[in-house]
Design a protein around this motif. Structure first.
Motif, short mmCIF file in Angstrom:
data_model
loop_
_atom_site.label_atom_id
_atom_site.label_comp_id
_atom_site.label_asym_id
_atom_site.label_seq_id
_atom_site.Cartn_x
_atom_site.Cartn_y
_atom_site.Cartn_z
N MET A 23 0.81 -1.21 0.00
CA MET A 23 0.00 0.00 0.00
C MET A 23 0.85 1.27 0.00
N SER A 24 1.30 1.63 -1.18
CA SER A 24 2.00 2.90 -1.39
C SER A 24 1.00 4.04 -1.22
N HIS A 25 1.49 5.24 -1.17
CA HIS A 25 0.59 6.40 -1.06
C HIS A 25 -0.37 6.44 -2.24
N GLU A 26 0.12 6.13 -3.42
CA GLU A 26 -0.74 6.13 -4.60
C GLU A 26 -1.85 5.08 -4.49
N ARG A 27 -1.48 3.90 -4.04
CA ARG A 27 -2.48 2.82 -3.89
C ARG A 27 -3.48 3.17 -2.80
N LEU A 28 -3.02 3.81 -1.74
CA LEU A 28 -3.94 4.24 -0.68
C LEU A 28 -4.93 5.27 -1.21
N ASP A 29 -4.43 6.22 -2.00
CA ASP A 29 -5.31 7.23 -2.59
C ASP A 29 -6.36 6.58 -3.50
N GLU A 30 -5.93 5.63 -4.32
CA GLU A 30 -6.86 4.92 -5.21
C GLU A 30 -7.91 4.16 -4.41
N LEU A 31 -7.48 3.51 -3.33
CA LEU A 31 -8.42 2.76 -2.49
C LEU A 31 -9.47 3.69 -1.90
N VAL A 32 -9.04 4.80 -1.33
CA VAL A 32 -9.97 5.75 -0.73
C VAL A 32 -10.95 6.28 -1.78
N ASP A 33 -10.44 6.62 -2.96
CA ASP A 33 -11.32 7.11 -4.03
C ASP A 33 -12.33 6.05 -4.45
N THR A 34 -11.89 4.81 -4.57
CA THR A 34 -12.78 3.71 -4.95
C THR A 34 -13.86 3.49 -3.89
N LEU A 35 -13.46 3.51 -2.63
CA LEU A 35 -14.43 3.30 -1.55
C LEU A 35 -15.43 4.46 -1.48
N LYS A 36 -14.96 5.68 -1.70
CA LYS A 36 -15.88 6.83 -1.72
C LYS A 36 -16.90 6.68 -2.85
N ALA A 37 -16.42 6.28 -4.02
CA ALA A 37 -17.32 6.09 -5.16
C ALA A 37 -18.32 4.98 -4.88
N HIS A 38 -17.85 3.91 -4.24
CA HIS A 38 -18.73 2.79 -3.90
C HIS A 38 -19.81 3.24 -2.91
N ALA A 39 -19.44 4.12 -1.98
CA ALA A 39 -20.40 4.58 -0.98
C ALA A 39 -21.51 5.42 -1.59
N LYS A 40 -21.23 6.08 -2.70
CA LYS A 40 -22.24 6.91 -3.35
C LYS A 40 -23.27 6.08 -4.09
N ASN A 41 -22.92 4.86 -4.44
CA ASN A 41 -23.85 4.00 -5.21
C ASN A 41 -24.83 3.30 -4.34
#
Length: 168
Positions: free
Chosen positions: A150-168
């Motif tokens: 979990m690099s910083h980039e992968r952490l950012d991608e994970l957070v963005d994906t989870l946020k998008a999932h929460a909106k659905n």
């Protein structure tokens, strides 16, 4: 602590009964972890009152239930966000940027360790060894999904994906 004691619903009691039935009658206390898990699935966390109800149901001292709840970090003793992010900070992960991964998430989400974001989406906390030291830094999402390297980039991608999932 609430003034109303926690009451096991008939549905919850039925689920407990199915777990207890897996053990000999004199070992019904062996179902304690399953009962804690059931309460957490239903309520999102395990309150002190629900621990007391489990102890009574299983015929064991309340302190024995508390010991299980406090030993394992998979049991939430207070409400947590929709996504609980546990970052391993044990020594092998520390040597491979585990603390930096935790710090990055905390800064990105604007919370302190163990805190929950204002929108209720994320709770971020450190955890004990997840058994994937070679993949460090590692983390666990909602006590179910292991994430490695979990690099910083992968952490950012994970957070963005989870946020998008929460909106659905």
């Amino acid at each position: 602590m609430s003034s109303t004691p926690y009451q096991l619903s008939d549905a919850t009691r039925a689920r407990f009964d199915r777990e207890v039935a897996k053990y000999p009658a004199e070992q019904r206390q062996s179902a304690v972890m399953a009962c804690l898990s059931i309460v957490q699935q239903e309520q999102g966390h395990v309150s002190r009152e629900s621990e007391d109800a489990i102890a009574e149901y299983l015929g064991m001292p309340a302190i024995a239930v508390y010991e299980v709840t406090t030993f394992y970090n998979m049991y939430n003793q207070r409400p947590v966000g929709k996504f609980k992010l546990n970052v391993c900070t044990n020594l092998p992960c520390q040597l491979r940027n585990g603390q930096q991964a935790l710090d990055h998430l905390l800064n990105k989400l604007g919370v302190e360790e163990g805190g929950t974001t204002a929108d209720g989406l994320f709770t971020v906390q450190k955890c004990e060894c997840l058994g994937a030291c070679a993949d460090a830094p590692v983390m666990l999402v909602n006590d179910r999904q292991m994430c490695s390297f979990m690099s910083h980039e992968r952490l950012d991608e994970l957070v963005d994906t989870l946020k998008a999932h929460a909106k659905n």
